[in-house]
Design a protein around this motif. Structure first.
Motif, PDB file in Angstrom:
ATOM      1  N   ARG A   1     -21.550  25.734  36.326  1.00  0.00           N
ATOM      2  CA  ARG A   1     -22.179  26.985  35.870  1.00  0.00           C
ATOM      3  C   ARG A   1     -23.695  26.915  36.068  1.00  0.00           C
ATOM      4  NH1 ARG A   1     -20.662  26.679  30.899  1.00  0.00           N
ATOM      5  NH2 ARG A   1     -18.520  27.185  31.426  1.00  0.00           N
TER       6      ARG A   1
ATOM      7  N   GLU B   1     -19.773  29.011  38.908  1.00  0.00           N
ATOM      8  CA  GLU B   1     -18.799  29.037  37.806  1.00  0.00           C
ATOM      9  C   GLU B   1     -17.383  28.941  38.342  1.00  0.00           C
ATOM     10  OE1 GLU B   1     -17.899  30.986  33.565  1.00  0.00           O
ATOM     11  OE2 GLU B   1     -19.770  31.384  34.601  1.00  0.00           O
TER      12      GLU B   1
ATOM     13  N   TRP C   1     -14.484  27.644  35.823  1.00  0.00           N
ATOM     14  CA  TRP C   1     -13.590  27.848  34.690  1.00  0.00           C
ATOM     15  C   TRP C   1     -14.369  28.484  33.551  1.00  0.00           C
ATOM     16  CZ3 TRP C   1     -13.151  22.124  35.663  1.00  0.00           C
ATOM     17  CH2 TRP C   1     -12.240  21.852  36.692  1.00  0.00           C
ATOM     18  N   SER C   2     -13.722  29.401  32.867  1.00  0.00           N
ATOM     19  CA  SER C   2     -14.353  30.016  31.697  1.00  0.00           C
ATOM     20  C   SER C   2     -14.349  29.020  30.539  1.00  0.00           C
ATOM     21  CB  SER C   2     -13.580  31.273  31.294  1.00  0.00           C
ATOM     22  OG  SER C   2     -12.330  30.912  30.727  1.00  0.00           O
ATOM     23  N   SER C   3     -15.135  29.323  29.527  1.00  0.00           N
ATOM     24  CA  SER C   3     -15.158  28.473  28.326  1.00  0.00           C
ATOM     25  C   SER C   3     -13.777  28.408  27.689  1.00  0.00           C
ATOM     26  CB  SER C   3     -16.185  28.998  27.327  1.00  0.00           C
ATOM     27  OG  SER C   3     -17.471  28.911  27.887  1.00  0.00           O
TER      28      SER C   3
ATOM     29  N   ASP D   1     -10.927  28.590  29.253  1.00  0.00           N
ATOM     30  CA  ASP D   1     -10.064  27.749  30.094  1.00  0.00           C
ATOM     31  C   ASP D   1     -10.207  26.267  29.768  1.00  0.00           C
ATOM     32  OD1 ASP D   1      -9.033  29.872  31.592  1.00  0.00           O
ATOM     33  OD2 ASP D   1     -10.548  29.664  33.169  1.00  0.00           O
TER      34      ASP D   1
END
Length: 160
Positions: A26, A31, A33-35, A37
């Motif tokens: 990030r 970016e 994976w999201s938080s 994920d």
């Protein structure tokens, strides 16, 4: 490196490695994976299901990956019982560039063979030349692209 199956109480360890790798990407504007994920809540179910493996180097968790026996989202055309599918390969940022990803991939190949499967398959977002180079230098070959929603993914396979 020693690699072992993550135990239910290892969810925090898996989360820490994934979160550090995700934050590093990030920060570089890549970016992945999201938080959610990589949150402990998001990871715990897969850890309890016996899907995550953790690599330790000098008693420190430095890498993780998830190994599944089916992947209908990315590989719907592949018959069951022929392949293992690697997801969320991550190396702790401070230990990247030391060949640890290849050691984790070696372990995934061993597990795939032990299960009597012919292929190890994975996907990654298109436009990631460094990640693609890691996979190709290990021996994976590009299989095809897959479009999911607005995102394009590269699919790779390795005959084991």
């Amino acid at each position: 490196m020693q690699v072992r199956l993550a135990q239910p109480d290892d969810a925090a360890i898996v989360t820490a490695v994934l979160s550090a790798a995700a934050a590093n990407l990030r920060e570089r504007g890549q970016e992945l994976w999201s938080s959610a994920d990589v949150s402990e809540e998001g990871v715990s179910l897969h850890v309890r299901a016996g899907l995550y493996h953790v690599g330790f180097h000098h008693n420190e968790a430095v890498g993780v990956f998830r190994l599944e026996l089916q992947d209908r989202a990315f590989w719907p055309e592949i018959p069951e019982g022929t392949s293992a599918y690697l997801h969320k390969l991550a190396i702790l940022p401070k230990t990247q560039g030391q060949g640890l990803a290849h050691l984790l991939l070696d372990h995934a190949v061993t597990l795939t063979r032990e299960k009597g499967l012919r292929f190890l398959r994975l996907d990654c977002m298109a436009g990631r030349p460094k990640l693609r180079a890691v996979y190709e230098s290990f021996g994976f070959r590009r299989h095809s692209q897959k479009v999911l929603g607005a995102q394009v993914f590269e699919r790779f396979e390795l005959k084991v």
